[in-house]
Design an enzyme around this catalytic site. Structure first.
Site, short mmCIF file in Angstrom:
data_model
loop_
_atom_site.label_atom_id
_atom_site.label_comp_id
_atom_site.label_asym_id
_atom_site.label_seq_id
_atom_site.Cartn_x
_atom_site.Cartn_y
_atom_site.Cartn_z
N ALA A 33 0.84 -1.19 0.00
CA ALA A 33 0.00 0.00 0.00
C ALA A 33 0.88 1.25 0.00
O ALA A 33 1.85 1.34 0.75
CB ALA A 33 -0.89 -0.01 1.24
N GLN A 85 -4.99 -7.47 -5.16
CA GLN A 85 -5.23 -7.92 -3.78
C GLN A 85 -6.41 -7.19 -3.15
O GLN A 85 -6.51 -5.97 -3.23
CB GLN A 85 -3.99 -7.70 -2.91
CG GLN A 85 -4.14 -8.40 -1.55
CD GLN A 85 -3.06 -8.05 -0.56
OE1 GLN A 85 -2.88 -6.88 -0.20
NE2 GLN A 85 -2.33 -9.05 -0.10
N CYS A 115 -2.21 -8.02 6.83
CA CYS A 115 -1.96 -6.62 7.20
C CYS A 115 -2.11 -6.44 8.72
O CYS A 115 -3.13 -6.79 9.29
CB CYS A 115 -2.90 -5.69 6.46
SG CYS A 115 -2.59 -3.96 6.91
N LYS A 154 -2.47 -14.22 0.90
CA LYS A 154 -1.19 -13.81 1.49
C LYS A 154 -1.41 -13.65 2.99
O LYS A 154 -2.32 -12.94 3.41
CB LYS A 154 -0.71 -12.51 0.87
CG LYS A 154 0.60 -12.00 1.47
CD LYS A 154 1.22 -10.92 0.60
CE LYS A 154 2.49 -10.37 1.21
NZ LYS A 154 2.23 -9.43 2.30
N ASP A 217 12.36 -10.41 4.43
CA ASP A 217 13.80 -10.17 4.56
C ASP A 217 14.63 -10.55 3.34
O ASP A 217 15.74 -11.08 3.48
CB ASP A 217 14.37 -10.87 5.81
CG ASP A 217 13.71 -10.36 7.08
OD1 ASP A 217 13.13 -9.26 7.05
OD2 ASP A 217 13.77 -11.07 8.10
N GLY A 239 9.53 -7.52 -0.84
CA GLY A 239 8.80 -6.31 -0.44
C GLY A 239 9.73 -5.11 -0.34
O GLY A 239 10.09 -4.48 -1.34
N ARG A 240 10.15 -4.80 0.90
CA ARG A 240 10.95 -3.59 1.10
C ARG A 240 12.23 -3.58 0.28
O ARG A 240 12.73 -2.52 -0.08
CB ARG A 240 11.23 -3.41 2.60
CG ARG A 240 9.97 -3.05 3.39
CD ARG A 240 10.14 -3.30 4.86
NE ARG A 240 10.39 -4.71 5.12
CZ ARG A 240 10.77 -5.22 6.29
NH1 ARG A 240 10.96 -4.41 7.31
NH2 ARG A 240 10.96 -6.52 6.44
#
Ligand SMILES: Cc1cc2nc3c(=O)[nH]c(=O)nc-3n(C[C@H](O)[C@H](O)[C@H](O)COP(=O)(O)O)c2cc1C
Length: 339
Positions: A33, A85, A115, A154, A217, A239-240
């Site tokens: 998001a 999603q 989430c 997820k 990670d 992700g990050r």
């Protein structure tokens, strides 16, 4: 081909199969998001990200036809496969939302059960469903019945360390027709801190016969291959580690194809990418919003480059598109001069 190229590093990298899709390189861009909007997805696609997700979209907002929500759902003209999603807590609303989403021709509809945000959990959505497995299964079943496209879920490992549900819940979701599971190896109460527990990714992968996509990670291309190797998962979601770093996908793919890991992007390449992304963002969202929403992306692109913090502060104050462009171009010139 991939087995050959990666000899000595990874036994083999197999394609990821979800329903009718065969994703040759099993690497996936996470739903995020405020991050994986249309402009960033186009950047990820330029870097050959094999499977992408939209930001999470509320079932209620979808069924009430909220206009901001329609923007989140805009996947027109984008490469397939792409997953949309959705999140919610009511099986009927979720089924209705999925039907609406299906009209936009996504490849996959994914249900958010991970989430951790308090405002989501308060409404019994996202990771709250990990505490309500019956409801979680009912939602998945209702969505599977409502649409033709593959449905995936997820989730996180559980609500807390003492309430791990992933292996069992994943199996129950498989039994009602879910076609792949992504597991973020953290509990809800960890939010994004601590380390993702990859051993639960392995356990869950072993508990089901549908593909398990591991998540948590992955910062460098090597981490993705390590996760495949250590957990036996069918795919890896990043992700990050892709924020300001779409190269994580192009490097992984090139590594698989040639056996040689390309070097990380140079400072000039990163500044150039920020300029391209900025232009698309402003085109998509208009100058006012585009310039503001690019601030965090620019900070991620420039992270670690000499002198970046000054440029970042100036970008955060810059009032319009031209001002941001000239800050980035001046920075690029200074970097070129220092080579
Ligand atoms: C800013 C941000 C937004 C996120 N938004 C979503 C989302 O919309 N849907 C979702 O399932 N997960 C979301 N996540 C979780 C990520 O998809 C991912 O599971 C998590 O960051 C762990 O992966 P990583 O360690 O590779 O970052 C979000 C995470 C962050 C940091």
């Amino acid at each position: 081909m991939y087995e050959q190229a990666l000899k000595g590093q990874v036994k083999e990298v197999r394609p990821l199969h979800i329903g009718p899709y065969r994703i040759t390189a099993p690497f996936v861009g996470a739903p995020m998001a405020g991050v994986t909007d249309k402009p960033f997805r186009s950047v990820l696609q330029d870097h050959n990200c094999p499977l992408l997700f939209t930001e999470m979209i509320s079932d209620k907002a979808l069924t009430y036809g909220n206009t901001n929500t329609l923007e989140l759902l805009d996947i027109s003209g984008e490469k397939r496969p792409i997953a949309v999603q959705i999140f919610g807590s009511d099986p009927d609303f979720m089924a209705k939302a999925a039907e609406l989403v299906e009209k936009h021709e996504p490849s996959i509809i994914d249900i958010n059960m991970g989430c951790p945000a308090p405002k989501i959990v308060r409404n019994q959505e996202g990771s709250c469903l990990l505490k309500m497995p019956e409801r979680a299964v009912e939602i998945a079943q209702a969505v599977v019945k409502a649409v033709q496209v593959p449905v995936t879920v997820k989730m996180r490992t559980g609500w807390s360390k003492g309430q791990i549900v992933a292996p069992e819940l994943a199996k129950r979701l498989e039994d009602v027709g879910v076609q792949a599971i992504t597991l973020h190896g953290r509990t809800r109460d960890m939010f994004y801190s601590g380390k993702a527990d990859w051993s639960l990714i392995q356990q869950t992968a072993e508990a089901i016969s549908i593909p398990l996509i591991g998540n948590g990670d992955i910062w460098e291309p090597e981490d993705a291959l390590r996760m495949l190797e250590e957990t036996g998962c069918a795919g890896v979601m990043i992700g990050r580690g892709m924020m300001g770093n779409p190269w994580i996908f192009s490097r992984l793919l090139q590594w698989m194809e040639t056996g040689n890991m390309p070097p990380p992007p140079t400072a000039l390449e990163r500044i150039e990418q920020a300029l391209i992304h900025l232009e698309r963002m402003v085109k998509q969202k208009g100058e006012y919003r585009g310039v503001r929403e690019m601030r965090s992306h620019i900070a991620w692109y420039l992270k670690g480059i000499a002198g970046a913090s000054k440029v970042r502060s100036a970008v955060n104050e810059a009032p319009d598109y031209d001002a941001v462009v000239s800050l980035l171009k001046d920075y690029r010139k200074r970097m070129e001069a220092s080579l």
